[in-house]
Design a protein around this motif. Structure first.
Motif, PDB file in Angstrom:
ATOM      1  N   TYR A  83       0.852  -1.198   0.000  1.00  0.00           N
ATOM      2  CA  TYR A  83       0.000   0.000   0.000  1.00  0.00           C
ATOM      3  C   TYR A  83       0.877   1.234   0.000  1.00  0.00           C
ATOM      4  O   TYR A  83       1.759   1.406   0.848  1.00  0.00           O
ATOM      5  CB  TYR A  83      -0.904   0.010   1.224  1.00  0.00           C
ATOM      6  CG  TYR A  83      -1.808   1.219   1.294  1.00  0.00           C
ATOM      7  CD1 TYR A  83      -2.919   1.333   0.450  1.00  0.00           C
ATOM      8  CD2 TYR A  83      -1.544   2.236   2.196  1.00  0.00           C
ATOM      9  CE1 TYR A  83      -3.749   2.434   0.518  1.00  0.00           C
ATOM     10  CE2 TYR A  83      -2.364   3.350   2.273  1.00  0.00           C
ATOM     11  CZ  TYR A  83      -3.474   3.440   1.413  1.00  0.00           C
ATOM     12  OH  TYR A  83      -4.288   4.553   1.486  1.00  0.00           O
ATOM     13  N   ASP A  84       0.682   2.093  -0.991  1.00  0.00           N
ATOM     14  CA  ASP A  84       1.423   3.354  -1.093  1.00  0.00           C
ATOM     15  C   ASP A  84       0.599   4.430  -0.396  1.00  0.00           C
ATOM     16  O   ASP A  84      -0.417   4.905  -0.930  1.00  0.00           O
ATOM     17  CB  ASP A  84       1.657   3.703  -2.566  1.00  0.00           C
ATOM     18  CG  ASP A  84       2.607   4.888  -2.723  1.00  0.00           C
ATOM     19  OD1 ASP A  84       2.836   5.617  -1.743  1.00  0.00           O
ATOM     20  OD2 ASP A  84       3.145   5.072  -3.841  1.00  0.00           O
ATOM     21  N   ALA A  85       1.051   4.788   0.812  1.00  0.00           N
ATOM     22  CA  ALA A  85       0.283   5.759   1.605  1.00  0.00           C
ATOM     23  C   ALA A  85       0.253   7.127   0.947  1.00  0.00           C
ATOM     24  O   ALA A  85      -0.731   7.862   1.070  1.00  0.00           O
ATOM     25  CB  ALA A  85       0.889   5.863   3.007  1.00  0.00           C
ATOM     26  N   ALA A  86       1.310   7.489   0.238  1.00  0.00           N
ATOM     27  CA  ALA A  86       1.368   8.820  -0.375  1.00  0.00           C
ATOM     28  C   ALA A  86       0.314   8.965  -1.472  1.00  0.00           C
ATOM     29  O   ALA A  86      -0.310  10.010  -1.611  1.00  0.00           O
ATOM     30  CB  ALA A  86       2.767   9.065  -0.947  1.00  0.00           C
ATOM     31  N   GLN A  87       0.109   7.896  -2.252  1.00  0.00           N
ATOM     32  CA  GLN A  87      -0.861   7.955  -3.345  1.00  0.00           C
ATOM     33  C   GLN A  87      -2.210   7.362  -2.953  1.00  0.00           C
ATOM     34  O   GLN A  87      -3.210   7.551  -3.655  1.00  0.00           O
ATOM     35  CB  GLN A  87      -0.320   7.218  -4.573  1.00  0.00           C
ATOM     36  CG  GLN A  87       0.977   7.817  -5.121  1.00  0.00           C
ATOM     37  CD  GLN A  87       1.468   7.079  -6.361  1.00  0.00           C
ATOM     38  OE1 GLN A  87       0.764   6.231  -6.891  1.00  0.00           O
ATOM     39  NE2 GLN A  87       2.664   7.412  -6.806  1.00  0.00           N
ATOM     40  N   GLY A  88      -2.216   6.615  -1.854  1.00  0.00           N
ATOM     41  CA  GLY A  88      -3.468   6.034  -1.385  1.00  0.00           C
ATOM     42  C   GLY A  88      -3.947   4.867  -2.230  1.00  0.00           C
ATOM     43  O   GLY A  88      -5.153   4.624  -2.312  1.00  0.00           O
TER      44      GLY A  88
END
Length: 452
Positions: A83-88
């Protein structure tokens, strides 16, 4: 009293060259080509300087990264979904391509070795120019340097491209294959794999492949010996027969046998495979003449192992005897006739002459060639693959048949259902060690080597 051997000191050490040389000489130990440029050797200087610039650029831009990845063969071994938190969003990361990483890593090491060699050549040039300056000798000009490349150093110029070709198409694949033997590269790890040390060697020599390796190794050695001895011995006898007194049309007989050799080997083998098939011409002829009550399985999957092995040896004789016959004929035609005539006068018969004069001299000349043929038979892929395909299969073997050699078994492990690339690499190394050991020991024992 023995005279003491005088020690000849080098014209100049590298330490002396650096400490007593000019500024350009000192700088050349760090920036290649500076000394050559200072002496107006423009081509040499620019070549050295550009080589260092290109090498340093490559090392900084991608070389260091290639070497770092080489140590791990990639950090991502399986496909990951994170999961890429920056891009969601969820991002899929594919596994590292360890094959390319290994290839570029090996290439990086070869490039470093090549640059070290160039650096050494640079130092030799610097020392030579320093000695010439110190002793008042003439230093070659740029024009004279270029001229020497096509005169006294022509061998270097001509060998440059072949050496580069050998590095790219022989050394690089060989080193790549050797490294692969120390990984777990197989069908279970087709893209990303890791270093495993000597585990693959243990699998071949003491693991689940050991029960196949040692029997196949034994048959490979037996095959190589018999295939070499039979073609040599019967080739010599055939040459002696054709060269015997009273034999007419010698050229015609030689031509008939050479035709067998002149036909491409794969054509002859495929033709023989059809001829020896269970429903082939040979079985048809033998049954029609009532020589055998029913067809014989010579080389198919139902053949007896010893029958199939004997068949491939006989077929190999058909292909290999003409070569030995031609070489033996050339030797026989140049044998000293006075020795043979003297032996006949002394009462020696044909067998004694052959045993004491003819055969030893043929063996003396052909010994190195026999060693080469023996090594070639160890790696004789065509005869087995095109004739039997390894058949008959053996239930006790892992991926090999009763007529498979090490080299054909290697092929099966690579392109068959097993796809055990690391084990195939181990087999390649072991075949090389076997071939090199046998050839070195045998060649050093030949009279041609001892008297050479």
């Amino acid at each position: 009293m023995f005279a003491r051997k005088k020690h000849v000191a080098p014209r100049a050490t590298y330490r002396e060259t650096f400490s007593k040389g000019s500024l350009a000489t000192k700088i050349s130990f760090f920036i290649m080509g500076t000394d050559a440029l200072a002496h107006k050797q423009w081509v040499k200087g620019i070549a050295f300087l550009l080589s260092e610039i290109v090498f340093l650029y490559w090392l900084i831009s991608s070389g260091v990264a290639a070497l770092n990845l080489f140590s791990t063969l990639g950090t991502i071994k399986k496909k990951q979904v994170i999961y890429d938190a920056a891009q969601g969003v969820y991002v899929t990361k594919q596994p590292s391509n360890s094959v390319l990483i290994l290839l570029f890593g090996v290439l990086a090491f070869l490039l470093i070795v090549g640059f070290i060699f160039l650096y050494y050549q640079n130092l030799k040039s610097v020392r030579h120019n320093y000695v010439c300056d110190r002793d008042g000798d003439k230093i070659l000009s740029n024009k004279e340097e270029l001229k020497s490349l096509f005169d006294e150093r022509l061998h270097t110029t001509l060998m440059t491209l072949p050496v580069i070709g050998i590095l790219l198409f022989n050394i690089l694949p060989t080193v790549f294959m050797i490294n692969m033997a120390f990984t777990n590269y197989d069908r279970n790890h087709p893209i990303a794999f890791s270093w495993t040390g000597l585990k693959a060697f243990g699998t071949v020599l003491n693991g689940d492949l050991a029960g196949t390796f040692f029997p196949v190794l034994g048959w490979t050695v037996v095959w190589a010996v018999l295939a070499t001895v039979t073609t040599f011995f019967f080739g010599v006898l055939l040459a002696l027969l054709i060269e015997s007194r009273g034999i007419k049309f010698k050229g015609m007989w030689r031509t008939l046998f050479v035709i067998v050799w002149a036909v491409p080997q794969f054509v002859s083998l495929l033709m023989m495979a059809q001829f020896l098939d269970y429903q082939g011409a040979l079985n048809g002829i033998l049954t029609a003449l009532h020589v055998i009550p029913h067809p014989i399985h010579f080389i198919d999957s139902q053949a007896a192992p010893n029958v199939a092995r004997a068949t491939v040896i006989i077929v190999n004789m058909w292909i290999g005897i003409p070569v030995s016959m031609l070489v033996s004929t050339a030797i026989i035609q140049n044998l000293p006739t006075d020795q043979i005539e003297a032996a006949r006068i002394d009462g020696a018969n044909a067998l004694q002459i052959f045993k004491s004069i003819t055969f030893p001299q043929i063996l003396y000349v052909m010994a190195p060639s026999l060693i080469q043929q023996f090594i070639g038979n160890i790696n004789n892929f065509n005869v087995i693959y095109l004739l039997t395909g390894g058949a008959p299969m053996n239930s006790k073997y892992n991926g090999a048949g009763s007529t498979d050699l090490l080299v054909t078994w290697l092929y099966n492990l690579t392109f068959g259902q097993e796809q055990r690339y690391n084990a195939s690499a181990v087999l390649g190394i072991l075949i090389f060690v076997l071939s090199a050991t046998v050839s070195l020991i045998a060649y050093r024992r030949t009279n041609a080597f001892k008297e050479g």
